[in-house]
Design an enzyme around this catalytic site. Structure first.
Site, PDB file in Angstrom:
ATOM      1  N   ARG A 112      -5.292   6.566  -1.433  1.00 14.13           N
ATOM      2  CA  ARG A 112      -3.830   6.578  -1.432  1.00 14.13           C
ATOM      3  C   ARG A 112      -3.262   7.384  -2.616  1.00 14.13           C
ATOM      4  O   ARG A 112      -2.206   8.005  -2.495  1.00 14.13           O
ATOM      5  CB  ARG A 112      -3.278   5.164  -1.410  1.00 14.13           C
ATOM      6  CG  ARG A 112      -3.695   4.422  -0.159  1.00 14.13           C
ATOM      7  CD  ARG A 112      -2.777   3.305   0.231  1.00 14.13           C
ATOM      8  NE  ARG A 112      -3.388   2.504   1.277  1.00 14.13           N
ATOM      9  CZ  ARG A 112      -3.385   2.815   2.576  1.00 14.13           C
ATOM     10  NH1 ARG A 112      -2.779   3.918   2.977  1.00 14.13           N
ATOM     11  NH2 ARG A 112      -3.977   2.036   3.462  1.00 14.13           N
ATOM     12  N   ARG A 114      -3.333   1.440  -9.518  1.00  9.83           N
ATOM     13  CA  ARG A 114      -2.427   2.420  -8.919  1.00  9.83           C
ATOM     14  C   ARG A 114      -1.148   2.634  -9.729  1.00  9.83           C
ATOM     15  O   ARG A 114      -0.531   3.692  -9.617  1.00  9.83           O
ATOM     16  CB  ARG A 114      -2.104   2.014  -7.471  1.00  9.83           C
ATOM     17  CG  ARG A 114      -3.287   2.243  -6.534  1.00  9.83           C
ATOM     18  CD  ARG A 114      -3.016   1.811  -5.110  1.00  9.83           C
ATOM     19  NE  ARG A 114      -4.151   2.186  -4.265  1.00  9.83           N
ATOM     20  CZ  ARG A 114      -4.346   1.734  -3.031  1.00  9.83           C
ATOM     21  NH1 ARG A 114      -3.472   0.891  -2.488  1.00  9.83           N
ATOM     22  NH2 ARG A 114      -5.390   2.121  -2.327  1.00  9.83           N
ATOM     23  N   ASP A 154       0.809  -1.217   0.000  1.00 11.38           N
ATOM     24  CA  ASP A 154       0.000   0.000   0.000  1.00 11.38           C
ATOM     25  C   ASP A 154       0.844   1.271   0.000  1.00 11.38           C
ATOM     26  O   ASP A 154       0.316   2.371  -0.214  1.00 11.38           O
ATOM     27  CB  ASP A 154      -0.923   0.018   1.226  1.00 11.38           C
ATOM     28  CG  ASP A 154      -2.051  -0.991   1.107  1.00 11.38           C
ATOM     29  OD1 ASP A 154      -2.480  -1.260  -0.029  1.00 11.38           O
ATOM     30  OD2 ASP A 154      -2.502  -1.502   2.143  1.00 11.38           O
TER      31      ASP A 154
END
EC number: 2.5.1.19
Length: 460
Positions: free
Chosen positions: A420, A373, A342
């Site tokens: 994030r 991501r 993460d």
């Protein structure tokens, strides 16, 4: 895909939560001052989820301090209430009155998971060995995330599923009665899948076995043992083998949740990059299966000192003093990925300001998070002036040598409702000339509601 049925009558599911799509709250993050003083990040999200779930499965009252009160963990708490547990906050303490293993009740309505993939996958596992039916819904972002990786092993245990096309939410599942113990080798390292199978094994007669190709975060193993379950962990043929003995009786606990290293990561990177920074981050959990970013940043030249090392509830904890340092690009060992999966988005920010080239590989898992991501960070950092090459399983970043990036001009960075991405690009904005505008700060509340306030405070 296991016992997945063809989608049918999906109108039985409530509408997918989409409030986060309405009235976005953009913000431009710009350089102001070094990060100094001290701060404390919220409780670890992984441990918070498991505290609520296992407290709800114990008989008696579990008390938790330091629980992360972000939207993700609150979704878990709401689901456990819907299935019979009492979860309430009294002062600074959360009290959970459990129903016992096997005691979950049929929820009256759909379980709304918001943006929380952890809540969804772990709860699917927990319910899989109970004779109840549950509907899972989520927001637009969560509803794009595949659930097949948990559906496959849980189907083998006897649970049945009806999903939306592509194996996503909205999803209906019916738990097995009785569930069948399995031995399952994870095709890819995933703490969520491992934990889902382990939780299903709690109410399954016999021994449920999970085999990991490489170790992943071990909060489930630690906490299950703490609650009194028999969990055997060993190594066979170079692989990690976890065995959960079913029909467990869990006893209530007092839990102090350490600070989340994934939340501390944003401040570690910011303090490392901004000249003059000297920041103390208190009470950070440093579980070896979670602390990969600290070691990678140190390999890049970061000045991170551990002080006041101690153990809290079976988890190693320390205060981290982080001071500005010149970072250098490195070739990141793919073996470290499970211990910091993460944290890679904010590591990419550090790499964009380092001296030389940083190469990351083996990050396929990042493509199936709240967003892709890898693609999202490559696009966002490029828009801010970084030199980034996207590969099939990672990013190659040529750093600026410490020179501020240009920043974004015109259109804001698209965060894809991913907390994030939003926080990582907020940190990037602090090391640019023009700043970085992100399209919506509200998804940050899923894991770190106080992020903006703490960041502003550290720079004053």
């Amino acid at each position: 895909m296991g016992a997945v049925k063809e989608p049918r009558a999906l109108q039985i599911f409530n509408t997918v939560g989409s409030s986060v799509n309405e009235n976005p709250t953009p913000r431009r993050f710009t350089a102001t001052a070094p990060l100094t003083g001290r701060l404390r990040v919220p409780g670890d999200k992984s441990i918070s989820h498991r505290s609520v779930m296992l407290g709800a499965m114990a008989v008696g009252e579990t008390r938790v301090t330091g629980l992360l009160e972000g939207e993700d963990v609150m979704a878990t708490a709401a689901a456990m209430r819907a299935m019979g547990a009492h979860v309430e906050k009294t002062g600074a303490e959360w009290r959970i009155h459990g129903v016992g293993v096997g005691g979950l009740l049929q929820p009256d309505s759909a379980l709304e998971m918001g943006n929380s993939g952890t809540s969804t996958r772990l709860l699917i596992g927990l319910i899989a060995s109970h004779a109840i039916t549950a509907n899972f819904t989520g927001d637009a972002s969560l509803s794009k995330r595949p659930m097949g990786r948990v559906i496959d092993p849980l189907s083998a245990m006897g649970a049945t599923f009806t999903t939306s096309p592509g194996g996503t939410l909205p999803l209906m599942m019916t738990g097995a009665e009785p569930a069948v113990p399995i031995s399952y080798q994870l095709p890819v390292a995933s703490a969520q899948v491992k934990s889902a199978i382990m939780l299903a094994g709690l109410n399954t007669l016999g021994i449920t076995t999970v085999i990991e190709p490489v170790p992943t975060r071990d909060h489930s193993e630690r906490m299950l043992r703490g609650f009194g379950a028999q969990v055997d962990v060993g190594e066979e043929a170079g692989e990690r083998v976890i065995r959960v003995h079913g029909q467990a009786e869990l006893t209530p606990q007092r839990i102090e949740v350490p600070g989340d290293p994934s939340s501390a990561a944003f401040f570690m990177v910011a303090a490392s990059l901004i000249e003059g920074s000297d920041l103390l981050i208190e009470n950070v959990g440093l579980n070896p299966t979670r602390a990969g970013l600290v070691e990678v940043l140190r390999e890049m030249g970061a000045n991170i000192e551990e002080t006041n090392a101690r153990e809290v509830g079976g988890e190693p904890v320390a205060d981290l003093r982080v001071r500005h340092a010149e970072l250098r690009g490195i070739d990141v060992d793919p073996a470290v990925a499970p211990s910091m999966i993460d944290e890679f988005p904010v590591l990419f920010v550090a790499a964009a300001l380092a001296n030389g080239r940083t190469v990351t590989r083996g990050l396929d898992e990042l493509r199936v998070k709240e967003s892709d991501r890898l693609s999202a960070m490559a696009t966002a950092l490029t828009a801010a002036g970084a030199r980034v090459e996207e590969t099939a399983d990672g990013l190659i970043i040529d750093g600026s040598g410490g020179e501020p990036l240009r920043g974004t001009i015109g259109a804001p960075v698209i965060t894809h409702l991913d907390h994030r991405i939003a926080m990582s690009m907020a940190i990037a904005g602090l090391v640019t000339k023009e700043g970085v505008e992100i399209d919506d700060t509200r998804p940050i509340a899923t894991s770190f509601p106080a992020f903006e306030a703490l960041l502003d405070e550290a720079m004053t």
